[in-house]
Design a protein around this motif. Structure first.
Motif, PDB file in Angstrom:
ATOM      1  N   ALA A  23      15.887   3.529  12.775  1.00 38.19           N
ATOM      2  CA  ALA A  23      14.753   3.830  11.921  1.00 38.19           C
ATOM      3  C   ALA A  23      13.234   3.508  12.423  1.00 38.19           C
ATOM      4  N   SER A  24      12.121   4.225  11.760  1.00 40.02           N
ATOM      5  CA  SER A  24      10.948   4.099  12.165  1.00 40.02           C
ATOM      6  C   SER A  24      10.504   3.340  11.065  1.00 40.02           C
ATOM      7  N   ARG A  25       9.451   2.167  11.432  1.00 44.55           N
ATOM      8  CA  ARG A  25       8.769   1.406  10.430  1.00 44.55           C
ATOM      9  C   ARG A  25       7.419   1.151  10.585  1.00 44.55           C
ATOM     10  N   ARG A  26       6.544   1.008   9.481  1.00 42.65           N
ATOM     11  CA  ARG A  26       5.050   0.832   9.578  1.00 42.65           C
ATOM     12  C   ARG A  26       4.758  -0.607   9.350  1.00 42.65           C
ATOM     13  N   SER A  27       3.910  -1.227   9.928  1.00 41.88           N
ATOM     14  CA  SER A  27       3.364  -2.659   9.803  1.00 41.88           C
ATOM     15  C   SER A  27       1.793  -2.524  10.090  1.00 41.88           C
TER      16      SER A  27
ATOM     17  N   ARG B  79       0.780  -1.245  -0.037  1.00 42.64           N
ATOM     18  CA  ARG B  79       0.006  -0.095   0.022  1.00 42.64           C
ATOM     19  C   ARG B  79       0.845   1.233  -0.058  1.00 42.64           C
ATOM     20  N   ASP B  80       1.950   1.042   0.282  1.00 45.81           N
ATOM     21  CA  ASP B  80       2.787   2.216   0.568  1.00 45.81           C
ATOM     22  C   ASP B  80       4.217   1.839   0.724  1.00 45.81           C
ATOM     23  N   ARG B  81       5.164   2.720   1.089  1.00 44.91           N
ATOM     24  CA  ARG B  81       6.723   2.477   1.205  1.00 44.91           C
ATOM     25  C   ARG B  81       7.204   3.488   2.288  1.00 44.91           C
ATOM     26  N   ASP B  82       7.964   2.568   3.206  1.00 49.00           N
ATOM     27  CA  ASP B  82       8.818   3.503   4.073  1.00 49.00           C
ATOM     28  C   ASP B  82      10.226   3.599   3.570  1.00 49.00           C
ATOM     29  N   VAL B  83      10.662   4.779   3.786  1.00 51.82           N
ATOM     30  CA  VAL B  83      11.996   5.173   3.482  1.00 51.82           C
ATOM     31  C   VAL B  83      13.020   6.060   4.566  1.00 51.82           C
ATOM     32  N   TYR B  84      14.132   5.531   4.880  1.00 49.21           N
ATOM     33  CA  TYR B  84      14.686   5.946   6.409  1.00 49.21           C
ATOM     34  C   TYR B  84      16.142   6.171   5.371  1.00 49.21           C
TER      35      TYR B  84
END
Length: 298
Positions: A109-113, A60-65
């Motif tokens: 790093a912050s990540r979504r799940s 649905r989306d991408r995380d970038v750090y």
């Protein structure tokens, strides 16, 4: 277990993408024509982009750090095996340097799940992935080998090799993985071998071209010490075209290694747990170098 490339990841835009810029700074001081002292310090600016999936495993989306900072410093000596003389047809240079853990190993790093219990995304914070961490956290030794051999018709063969010995076990940095055997990041050996042919371009003074092969990677087991924690062993074989231009005290080089074959090997923990590991490989790299020489010239 056979390594399998997942082409569908690219089609569904769920692949992990590392974008790494590395400025490898260095200086050397020649005591004489044969022996020199060298210091190197890489500076890194990197980002890691990974998919954010929902409960149906759809992207649905991408995380970038970002993971930026200095890398691990090296300092040591290089020496030619034969005394350099004018019009020498071949020679071999060896080097030995200490590798110091000057690069950070604890960038976070912050990540979504997706949290099925709440029906919403949750944010967790963990250490950045090992593949973009500027430092590895260990003291080591860098062994280097370089040589050349002049061939007929103005062609020169070249050889460049390096092996980084990292005898320390792990960095103490938690990976965030579920398997207990992969809880900590391993401090891995690394290797690089380049060889090929080069020649000057007769109608453009100072211009040279080269074509060779490149083999680099991370071994399953270190030469010294244990290899029991998380690592992504594997290697890449690349075609390595290059061009260089020299004028006065200055030399500019450009190499663009293009991957021909890549494979992820089974790590010690993967074999023990009977599992397959993950890995991602670059299609190509761009290496731009600049060297300036100070002091008296012949």
């Amino acid at each position: 277990m056979e390594a399998v490339e997942q082409h569908e990841r690219e089609l569904e835009h769920s692949e992990v993408v590392n974008t790494i810029g590395l400025l490898d700074t260095g200086m050397s001081y020649a005591f004489n024509d044969r022996v020199s002292f060298q210091v190197g310090l890489p500076l890194q600016a990197a980002t890691r982009s990974s998919p954010v999936r929902d409960a149906d495993r759809e992207t649905r989306d991408r995380d970038v750090y970002a993971a930026n900072g200095p890398g691990d410093m090296t300092m040591g000596f290089r020496a030619w095996v034969l005394e350099p003389v004018a019009d020498q047809a071949a020679n071999l240079e060896v080097g030995l340097s200490a590798k110091l853990p000057t690069g950070p190993t604890n960038l976070r790093a912050s990540r979504r799940s997706w949290d099925a219990a709440t029906g919403a995304y949750k944010v967790t914070e963990n250490f950045a992935d090992q593949s973009v961490m500027p430092g590895d956290g260990g003291f080591g030794a860098l062994v280097q080998l370089s040589g050349y051999w002049d061939l007929p018709l103005g062609v020169t063969s070249y050889l460049d090799g390096a092996y980084l010995l990292n005898p320390m076990d792990n960095s103490g940095i938690v990976t965030g993985r579920s398997d207990a055997s992969e809880r900590f990041m391993s401090i891995t050996d690394q290797y690089l071998l380049r060889s090929g042919l080069g020649a000057g371009v007769a109608w453009v003074p100072g211009l040279g071209v080269s074509l060779g092969g490149r083999w680099d990677g991370v071994p399953v087991r270190d030469l010294v010490g244990t290899s029991d924690h998380f690592r992504r062993p594997g290697y890449t074989i690349s075609l390595d075209p290059g061009v260089s231009y020299a004028w006065g005290r200055h030399v500019v080089t450009l190499n663009v290694p293009w991957a021909l074959y890549r494979t992820r090997l089974v790590s010690v923990t993967n074999a023990r747990d009977n599992k397959k590991g993950d890995a991602a490989f670059a299609d190509y790299m761009v290496s731009l170098g600049y060297t300036v020489t100070f002091g008296p010239q012949d």
